[in-house]
Design an enzyme around this catalytic site. Structure first.
Site, PDB file in Angstrom:
ATOM      1  N   TRP A 132      15.733 -11.134 -68.901  1.00 44.50           N
ATOM      2  CA  TRP A 132      15.689 -12.419 -69.591  1.00 44.50           C
ATOM      3  C   TRP A 132      14.455 -13.240 -69.252  1.00 44.50           C
ATOM      4  O   TRP A 132      14.201 -14.254 -69.883  1.00 44.50           O
ATOM      5  CB  TRP A 132      16.937 -13.225 -69.202  1.00 44.50           C
ATOM      6  N   ASN A 133      13.687 -12.866 -68.219  1.00 46.22           N
ATOM      7  CA  ASN A 133      12.670 -13.833 -67.752  1.00 46.22           C
ATOM      8  C   ASN A 133      11.509 -14.021 -68.730  1.00 46.22           C
ATOM      9  O   ASN A 133      10.941 -15.091 -68.825  1.00 46.22           O
ATOM     10  CB  ASN A 133      12.187 -13.535 -66.332  1.00 46.22           C
ATOM     11  N   LYS A 156      18.398  -2.488 -75.267  1.00 50.54           N
ATOM     12  CA  LYS A 156      19.485  -3.274 -74.669  1.00 50.54           C
ATOM     13  C   LYS A 156      18.837  -4.440 -73.920  1.00 50.54           C
ATOM     14  O   LYS A 156      18.212  -4.251 -72.872  1.00 50.54           O
ATOM     15  CB  LYS A 156      20.282  -2.379 -73.689  1.00 50.54           C
ATOM     16  N   HIS A 157      18.974  -5.609 -74.477  1.00 49.99           N
ATOM     17  CA  HIS A 157      18.360  -6.781 -73.841  1.00 49.99           C
ATOM     18  C   HIS A 157      19.359  -7.408 -72.862  1.00 49.99           C
ATOM     19  O   HIS A 157      20.544  -7.054 -72.848  1.00 49.99           O
ATOM     20  CB  HIS A 157      17.943  -7.790 -74.922  1.00 49.99           C
ATOM     21  N   GLY A 208      13.810  -5.124 -64.430  1.00 47.54           N
ATOM     22  CA  GLY A 208      14.902  -5.965 -63.939  1.00 47.54           C
ATOM     23  C   GLY A 208      15.058  -5.809 -62.442  1.00 47.54           C
ATOM     24  O   GLY A 208      14.085  -5.548 -61.720  1.00 47.54           O
ATOM     25  N   SER A 209      16.289  -5.955 -61.974  1.00 52.82           N
ATOM     26  CA  SER A 209      16.543  -5.946 -60.541  1.00 52.82           C
ATOM     27  C   SER A 209      16.512  -4.524 -59.995  1.00 52.82           C
ATOM     28  O   SER A 209      16.677  -3.552 -60.737  1.00 52.82           O
ATOM     29  CB  SER A 209      17.905  -6.570 -60.264  1.00 52.82           C
ATOM     30  N   GLU A 230      10.390  -1.009 -63.716  1.00 50.73           N
ATOM     31  CA  GLU A 230       9.577  -2.144 -63.295  1.00 50.73           C
ATOM     32  C   GLU A 230      10.548  -3.138 -62.690  1.00 50.73           C
ATOM     33  O   GLU A 230      11.268  -3.826 -63.409  1.00 50.73           O
ATOM     34  CB  GLU A 230       8.841  -2.701 -64.523  1.00 50.73           C
ATOM     35  N   LEU A 231      10.608  -3.135 -61.350  1.00 46.75           N
ATOM     36  CA  LEU A 231      11.658  -3.904 -60.681  1.00 46.75           C
ATOM     37  C   LEU A 231      11.051  -5.157 -60.058  1.00 46.75           C
ATOM     38  O   LEU A 231      10.029  -5.621 -60.506  1.00 46.75           O
ATOM     39  CB  LEU A 231      12.364  -3.002 -59.670  1.00 46.75           C
ATOM     40  N   CYS A 264       8.213 -11.438 -62.020  1.00 49.09           N
ATOM     41  CA  CYS A 264       8.177 -10.338 -61.041  1.00 49.09           C
ATOM     42  C   CYS A 264       6.880 -10.349 -60.255  1.00 49.09           C
ATOM     43  O   CYS A 264       6.861 -10.034 -59.076  1.00 49.09           O
ATOM     44  CB  CYS A 264       8.420  -8.997 -61.709  1.00 49.09           C
ATOM     45  N   GLU A 361      13.332 -10.778 -52.595  1.00 43.24           N
ATOM     46  CA  GLU A 361      12.566 -11.449 -53.635  1.00 43.24           C
ATOM     47  C   GLU A 361      13.143 -12.861 -53.832  1.00 43.24           C
ATOM     48  O   GLU A 361      14.355 -13.019 -53.946  1.00 43.24           O
ATOM     49  CB  GLU A 361      12.703 -10.640 -54.925  1.00 43.24           C
TER      50      GLU A 361
HETATM   51  P1  NDP Z   1      19.418  -7.401 -63.944  1.00 39.44           P
HETATM   52  O1  NDP Z   1      18.631  -6.316 -63.361  1.00 39.44           O
HETATM   53  O2  NDP Z   1      20.875  -7.372 -63.727  1.00 39.44           O
HETATM   54  O3  NDP Z   1      19.132  -7.473 -65.508  1.00 39.44           O
HETATM   55  C1  NDP Z   1      18.077  -6.817 -66.150  1.00 39.44           C
HETATM   56  C2  NDP Z   1      18.599  -5.924 -67.261  1.00 39.44           C
HETATM   57  O4  NDP Z   1      19.314  -4.819 -66.692  1.00 39.44           O
HETATM   58  C3  NDP Z   1      19.586  -6.619 -68.172  1.00 39.44           C
HETATM   59  O5  NDP Z   1      19.423  -6.139 -69.483  1.00 39.44           O
HETATM   60  C4  NDP Z   1      20.921  -6.195 -67.604  1.00 39.44           C
HETATM   61  O6  NDP Z   1      21.970  -6.282 -68.521  1.00 39.44           O
HETATM   62  C5  NDP Z   1      20.643  -4.750 -67.248  1.00 39.44           C
HETATM   63  N1  NDP Z   1      21.549  -4.158 -66.264  1.00 39.44           N
HETATM   64  C6  NDP Z   1      22.273  -4.776 -65.309  1.00 39.44           C
HETATM   65  N2  NDP Z   1      22.952  -3.872 -64.583  1.00 39.44           N
HETATM   66  C7  NDP Z   1      22.654  -2.662 -65.087  1.00 39.44           C
HETATM   67  C8  NDP Z   1      23.039  -1.335 -64.765  1.00 39.44           C
HETATM   68  N3  NDP Z   1      23.854  -1.074 -63.755  1.00 39.44           N
HETATM   69  N4  NDP Z   1      22.530  -0.327 -65.502  1.00 39.44           N
HETATM   70  C9  NDP Z   1      21.680  -0.581 -66.495  1.00 39.44           C
HETATM   71  N5  NDP Z   1      21.295  -1.819 -66.865  1.00 39.44           N
HETATM   72  C10 NDP Z   1      21.761  -2.842 -66.152  1.00 39.44           C
HETATM   73  O7  NDP Z   1      18.804  -8.755 -63.459  1.00 39.44           O
HETATM   74  P2  NDP Z   1      19.562 -10.141 -63.198  1.00 39.44           P
HETATM   75  O8  NDP Z   1      19.527 -10.893 -64.445  1.00 39.44           O
HETATM   76  O9  NDP Z   1      20.885  -9.947 -62.571  1.00 39.44           O
HETATM   77  O10 NDP Z   1      18.564 -10.761 -62.109  1.00 39.44           O
HETATM   78  C11 NDP Z   1      18.777 -10.483 -60.739  1.00 39.44           C
HETATM   79  C12 NDP Z   1      17.483 -10.349 -60.013  1.00 39.44           C
HETATM   80  O11 NDP Z   1      16.706  -9.298 -60.567  1.00 39.44           O
HETATM   81  C13 NDP Z   1      16.548 -11.548 -60.080  1.00 39.44           C
HETATM   82  O12 NDP Z   1      16.936 -12.536 -59.202  1.00 39.44           O
HETATM   83  C14 NDP Z   1      15.250 -10.883 -59.751  1.00 39.44           C
HETATM   84  O13 NDP Z   1      15.154 -10.702 -58.360  1.00 39.44           O
HETATM   85  C15 NDP Z   1      15.347  -9.547 -60.419  1.00 39.44           C
HETATM   86  N6  NDP Z   1      14.710  -9.543 -61.733  1.00 39.44           N
HETATM   87  C16 NDP Z   1      13.456  -9.057 -61.847  1.00 39.44           C
HETATM   88  C17 NDP Z   1      12.815  -9.092 -63.049  1.00 39.44           C
HETATM   89  C18 NDP Z   1      11.454  -8.582 -63.196  1.00 39.44           C
HETATM   90  O14 NDP Z   1      10.703  -9.073 -64.043  1.00 39.44           O
HETATM   91  N7  NDP Z   1      11.079  -7.569 -62.453  1.00 39.44           N
HETATM   92  C19 NDP Z   1      13.418  -9.661 -64.228  1.00 39.44           C
HETATM   93  C20 NDP Z   1      14.774 -10.099 -64.044  1.00 39.44           C
HETATM   94  C21 NDP Z   1      15.367 -10.020 -62.830  1.00 39.44           C
HETATM   95  P3  NDP Z   1      22.988  -7.548 -68.469  1.00 39.44           P
HETATM   96  O15 NDP Z   1      22.157  -8.754 -68.720  1.00 39.44           O
HETATM   97  O16 NDP Z   1      23.923  -7.231 -69.563  1.00 39.44           O
HETATM   98  O17 NDP Z   1      23.623  -7.530 -67.114  1.00 39.44           O
END
Ligand code: NDP
Length: 456
Positions: A132-133, A156-157, A208-209, A230-231, A264, A361
Site C-alpha cells: 500500500w505504501n 493482488k494488491h 512488502g514485509s 523486494e522486502l 522501503c 525496520e
Molecule cells: P504486507 O507484507 O503484509 O503486505 C504487502 C502485500 O503482501 C499485501 O498485498 C498483502 O496482502 C500481501 N500479503 C500479506 N501476507 C501475505 C502472505 N502470507 N502471502 C502472500 N502475500 C501476503 O505488509 P503490511 O501491510 O503488513 O506492512 C507490514 C510491514 O511490512 C511494514 O511495517 C514494513 O516494515 C513492511 N513493508 C515494506 C514495504 C516495502 O516497500 N518494502 C511495503 C509495505 C510494507 P494484504 O494486504 O491482503 O494482507
C-alpha cells in the site's frame, strides 16, 4: 485471516468502501483468462505492446488529480506526494513503453564458429503481490516492463488500497490492453499460495514485509517458479563530514520523512562521525520539529497519518521499547492529540543492540542517529543490519564516499543524495531485503526466458 478488502481513510478512521474477496471459482476463471490471453499477447510485436504501455502512462497523467486524491484517501499520503507518485508511475510506464523493446533486443554471443544468440521471451502468467505504501508506483514497476516483455499479469494488491487497484486495472483496459492481460484480483494473503501452486502461473513478484516475502518465496521455491522479493530495509545514511551540512541535513530529513517515513528505501539509521554528530542531530531535530500534522488532502499539511492505526501502534511499540531500554528522545516520542493514525516526528539517539529499533525496520517518521569514531566503524555498524536494500553516503570528497559505498552490504547506494528510485535505474536489495531487481535492464529481464538459439 487477513484484513477486509476495504478503503479506510487513515486520517478520519472512516470505512469508505468495502469489496468482497473473490471465490476460488472466480480466481480460477481469472487464471484461465490470463493463461488464455497469453499466446495472442506474446504474438504481438514488442513495439505494439510498448505502444499500449505508453498509452497507459499518458492516461495516468491525464487522470493525475483523480488518482492522487484516491491515494491520499486510501493511504493518507500528502496530496503533493500523491501527485509526485502519479508522475513517477506515469514516467515508468512511458519509459518502458518506449525503451522496453530495445532492452529486449536479442543479444549475439561470441562463439568460435557459427552463431549464438540470446532471445528474450516471456514466461506466461505472473502474479504480482503489492503493498500500500506506493499503490501506483509499486505496481507499474512490475507490470510496465513485464507487459512489454509479453507476460500477462494477475495483480493482488494490498487489501487497504482496493480503489487504487481498480483504477490501475481500468487504466490498462482504457489504454487498450486486451482482456485477461492485466487482471486485478481481490484475494486475501492466504489465497496467494493456491495461485502460485497453479501450473498456469509461471512466476511471482512481491513487495512488502519480510513475513509475506518468506511465505511467497517458500511456495514459489517448492513449485520451482521464479520469484522476485523486494522486502523491507533499514537503510544507513552515513555522514562523514560537515561539508554542506545544511544540505545534508535537508537530504536526511527528506530521506526519512518522505511518504511519512513509510518507504522501503527511507533513510532509517543515520550514522554520523563524531566531529559532525552534534551539529547533525541538532539540524535534523530542527527540521523534523517543523512538520505539522493534519489533513493530508490539505496542501498546507506537512505530516500525514500513517497508513493505518495498526501501523501507528506497531511503530509506537518499537519506540517505547527503545525508550524503556535507555534510548534518548531528542524529539517527539509520542502521538499527537489527533484522531488519525499519527505518530510524532521522533528522533532517538543512544540506540543499542538490545533494542528493537536497532535491528527492525521503523516504518514511519522515527529517525535513529548513531555516533561513530571513523569510517570503519560506520561501515561495520551499517552492515550489522539483517537488511541490505539501499544506503546513502555524504562527504565532501565523492571518492571517499565511494570507498564507503563499496563496502556497504546493499543493493543500491547513492552518494550525496538520499536513496531514490528512477525509471531507468535498477531497484532491489540483498540479505533480508530480498532478491532480484525491478526496473533497469535487470528488472526487465527477471521474468524473461533468456533462450539460447545456436546455429552451427
Ligand atoms: P504486507 O507484507 O503484509 O503486505 C504487502 C502485500 O503482501 C499485501 O498485498 C498483502 O496482502 C500481501 N500479503 C500479506 N501476507 C501475505 C502472505 N502470507 N502471502 C502472500 N502475500 C501476503 O505488509 P503490511 O501491510 O503488513 O506492512 C507490514 C510491514 O511490512 C511494514 O511495517 C514494513 O516494515 C513492511 N513493508 C515494506 C514495504 C516495502 O516497500 N518494502 C511495503 C509495505 C510494507 P494484504 O494486504 O491482503 O494482507
Amino acid at each position: 485471516q487477513g484484513s477486509p478488502i476495504a478503503t479506510v481513510n487513515p486520517y478520519t478512521g472512516e470505512r469508505v468502501r468495502e469489496f468482497p474477496a473473490l471465490s476460488a471459482q472466480d480466481v480460477g476463471r481469472a487464471i484461465d483468462a490470463a493463461h488464455g490471453s497469453f499466446p495472442n499477447w506474446r504474438a504481438r510485436s514488442k513495439a505494439d505492446r510498448g505502444t499500449l504501455v505508453q498509452r497507459a502512462g499518458r492516461l495516468m497523467r491525464e487522470r493525475k488529480e483523480e488518482l492522487a486524491h484516491l491515494l491520499t484517501l486510501e493511504v493518507g499520503k500528502l496530496i503533493d506526494s500523491s501527485r509526485a507518485e502519479v508522475d513517477l508511475a506515469s514516467d515508468i510506464l512511458t519509459y518502458y513503453g518506449e525503451h522496453g523493446p530495445e532492452l529486449l533486443e536479442e543479444q549475439p554471443l561470441p562463439v568460435p564458429e557459427g552463431t549464438a544468440v540470446l532471445v528474450n521471451e516471456p514466461l506466461g502468467v505472473l502474479l504480482g503481490v503489492m503493498p500500500w505504501n506506493f499503490p501506483l508506483y509499486q505496481v507499474v514497476r512490475f507490470a510496465g516492463p513485464n507487459l512489454v516483455l509479453g507476460n500477462t499479469i494477475l495483480l493482488k494488491h494490498a487489501s487497504s488500497c482496493p480503489q487504487s487497484a481498480l483504477a490501475l486495472e481500468q487504466l490498462f483496459t482504457d489504454a487498450g490492453v486486451p482482456p485477461g492481460v492485466y487482471t486485478n484480483l481481490f484475494v486475501r494473503g492466504r489465497d496467494v499460495g493456491e495461485i502460485i501452486d497453479d501450473s498456469r502461473v509461471h512466476g511471482a513478484s512481491l513487495t512488502g514485509s519480510e513475513r509475506a516475502g518468506v511465505s511467497l518465496g517458500e511456495i514459489a521455491g517448492r513449485n520451482v517458479k521464479k520469484s522476485v522479493l523486494e522486502l523491507g530495509g533499514s537503510d544507513p545514511f552515513i555522514v562523514l563530514d560537515d561539508h554542506h551540512l545544511e544540505r545534508t541535513v535537508y537530504a536526511a530529513f527528506l530521506g526519512r520523512m518522505g511518504n511519512t517515513g513509510q518507504c522501503c528505501v527511507a533513510a532509517k539509521r543515520f550514522i554520523a562521525l563524531a566531529d559532525v554528530f552534534d551539529a547533525f542531530v541538532a539540524g535534523l531535530r530542527d527540521r523534523m520539529s517543523e512538520v505539522r500534522p493534519g489533513d493530508p488532502a490539505d496542501p498546507a499539511t506537512t505530516l500525514g497519518p500513517l497508513s493505518s492505526e495498526s501501523a501507528a501502534e506497531l511503530l509506537m511499540e518499537q519506540v517505547r521499547d527503545a525508550v524503556d531500554k535507555g534510548a534518548t528522545v531528542v524529539l517527539g516520542g509520542g502521538r499527537p492529540d489527533l484522531p488519525g493514525a499519527f505518530v510524532e516526528p521522533t528522533l532517538l539517539t543512544d540506540v543499542t543492540p538490545d533494542m528493537r529499533a536497532y535491528r527492525e525496520e521503523l516504518f514511519g517518521p522515527v529517525a535513529t542517529v548513531y555516533r561513530v569514531s571513523d569510517e570503519d566503524e560506520a561501515v561495520a555498524l551499517a552492515n550489522t543490519s539483517p537488511y541490505g536494500l539501499g544506503g546513502a553516503v555524504f562527504a565532501a570528497d565523492p571518492e571517499r564516499a565511494r570507498g564507503v559505498a563499496d563496502r556497504l552490504e546493499a543493493g543500491m547506494v547513492w552518494i550525496n543524495h538520499p536513496t531514490a528510485s528512477r525509471p531507468e535505474l535498477p531497484f532491489g536489495g540483498i540479505k533480508r531485503s530480498g532478491y532480484g531487481r525491478e526496473l533497469g535492464d535487470a528488472g526487465m529481464l527477471e521474468f524473461a526466458n533468456r533462450k539460447l538459439v545456436r546455429y552451427v
